[in-house]
Design an enzyme around this catalytic site. Structure first.
Site, PDB file in Angstrom:
ATOM      1  N   SER A 113       1.082  -1.111  -0.119  1.00 19.81           N
ATOM      2  CA  SER A 113      -0.287   0.004   0.613  1.00 19.81           C
ATOM      3  C   SER A 113       0.840   1.632   0.153  1.00 19.81           C
ATOM      4  O   SER A 113       0.607   2.462  -0.752  1.00 19.81           O
ATOM      5  CB  SER A 113      -0.796   0.440   1.305  1.00 19.81           C
ATOM      6  N   THR A 114       2.136   0.891   1.187  1.00 19.48           N
ATOM      7  CA  THR A 114       3.238   2.559   0.358  1.00 19.48           C
ATOM      8  C   THR A 114       3.336   2.990  -0.772  1.00 19.48           C
ATOM      9  O   THR A 114       3.135   4.212  -0.886  1.00 19.48           O
ATOM     10  CB  THR A 114       4.342   2.342   1.005  1.00 19.48           C
ATOM     11  N   ALA A 116       1.653   1.730  -3.723  1.00 19.67           N
ATOM     12  CA  ALA A 116       0.331   1.876  -4.298  1.00 19.67           C
ATOM     13  C   ALA A 116      -0.420   3.177  -3.961  1.00 19.67           C
ATOM     14  O   ALA A 116      -0.844   4.036  -5.326  1.00 19.67           O
ATOM     15  CB  ALA A 116      -1.108   0.644  -4.368  1.00 19.67           C
ATOM     16  N   ARG A 117      -0.112   4.180  -2.727  1.00 18.31           N
ATOM     17  CA  ARG A 117      -0.931   5.216  -2.871  1.00 18.31           C
ATOM     18  C   ARG A 117       0.074   6.387  -3.026  1.00 18.31           C
ATOM     19  O   ARG A 117       0.005   7.548  -2.909  1.00 18.31           O
ATOM     20  CB  ARG A 117      -0.444   5.405  -1.005  1.00 18.31           C
ATOM     21  N   THR A 136      10.849 -11.537 -10.785  1.00 17.29           N
ATOM     22  CA  THR A 136      11.022 -10.369 -11.948  1.00 17.29           C
ATOM     23  C   THR A 136       9.863  -9.312 -11.622  1.00 17.29           C
ATOM     24  O   THR A 136       8.520  -9.979 -11.416  1.00 17.29           O
ATOM     25  CB  THR A 136      10.677 -10.622 -13.210  1.00 17.29           C
ATOM     26  N   GLU A 138       7.844  -6.319 -11.755  1.00 17.47           N
ATOM     27  CA  GLU A 138       7.005  -4.719 -12.714  1.00 17.47           C
ATOM     28  C   GLU A 138       6.850  -3.259 -12.018  1.00 17.47           C
ATOM     29  O   GLU A 138       5.674  -4.533 -11.536  1.00 17.47           O
ATOM     30  CB  GLU A 138       6.609  -5.410 -13.619  1.00 17.47           C
ATOM     31  N   GLN A 157       3.751  -8.243  -1.775  1.00 20.71           N
ATOM     32  CA  GLN A 157       3.470  -9.104  -0.851  1.00 20.71           C
ATOM     33  C   GLN A 157       2.965 -10.423  -1.288  1.00 20.71           C
ATOM     34  O   GLN A 157       2.660 -10.287  -2.628  1.00 20.71           O
ATOM     35  CB  GLN A 157       2.180  -8.406   0.144  1.00 20.71           C
ATOM     36  N   TYR A 171       4.809 -26.553 -12.997  1.00 22.16           N
ATOM     37  CA  TYR A 171       6.020 -25.867 -13.335  1.00 22.16           C
ATOM     38  C   TYR A 171       6.938 -26.345 -13.837  1.00 22.16           C
ATOM     39  O   TYR A 171       7.495 -26.244 -14.792  1.00 22.16           O
ATOM     40  CB  TYR A 171       5.560 -24.279 -12.960  1.00 22.16           C
TER      41      TYR A 171
END
Length: 189
Positions: A113-114, A116-117, A136, A138, A157, A171
């Site tokens: 969130s840090t 994203a805000r 990796t 992005e 996270q 995989y």
């Protein structure tokens, strides 16, 4: 399928080397006492850090971004404790942590969130059963201003979902093209 708790994450890290290096708690302060963006085990996930190597998109060569014919001149390589992403631009990095996903687990990544805000979006595709490697990361800077990413601090996270049964084909068994990646891995076809 159920989301896994901090107890499960600690057990899997200790018994199966699921996350290396592993932090059993939440680290919120640097060794010198400075505040930092937290990383380590949370209630129902694990906050990973980004390493010091970044690839920042650039348009100096007028390249076209094409996942089938990717031109490495689309990036500028930067090594450092901070990465400045230009406005409305994009950068790649990789986790400090090396992950080994168990056969009956699917892992999803969400941004912190840090970031994203601040208009910084972190995107990672799901980590499939028996995938392993440095992830990796992005980063998209959606703002009209330059944005700063901090190396060796929390950036995303991971949530772990355990199935009641193991998948039929993992995989690793499919010999996925991103298996065992180290460092920033560019698109492959």
């Amino acid at each position: 399928m159920s989301i896994k708790s901090d107890r499960w994450i600690r057990r899997m890290a200790q018994e199966h080397s699921m996350i290396e290096p592993f932090e059993a708690g939440q680290v919120k302060m640097a060794a010198n006492g400075d505040r930092q963006i937290s990383y380590g085990t949370s209630s129902y996930g694990y906050d990973v850090r980004c390493a010091r190597h970044f690839k920042i998109f650039t348009n100096i060569n007028s390249a076209i971004v094409d996942p089938k014919n990717f031109d490495e001149s689309s990036f500028v390589d930067v090594e450092g404790d901070v990465c400045i992403i230009p406005p409305n631009s994009f950068a790649l990095a990789h986790t400090v942590e090396y992950l080994r996903i168990p056969r009956n687990v699917l892992t999803i990544c969400l941004g912190k969130s840090t970031y994203a805000r601040c208009g910084i979006i972190v995107n990672v595709t799901p980590l499939e059963p028996e995938w392993e490697g440095h992830v990796t990361l992005e980063f998209s800077n959606t703002t009209p201003l330059p944005a700063r990413i901090y190396a060796n601090e929390g950036v995303a996270q991971f949530l772990f979902f355990e199935s009641d049964e193991a998948c039929e084909t993992s995989y690793a068994e499919r010999q996925g093209k991103y298996q065992g990646q180290r460092g920033v891995t560019l698109p492959k076809t």
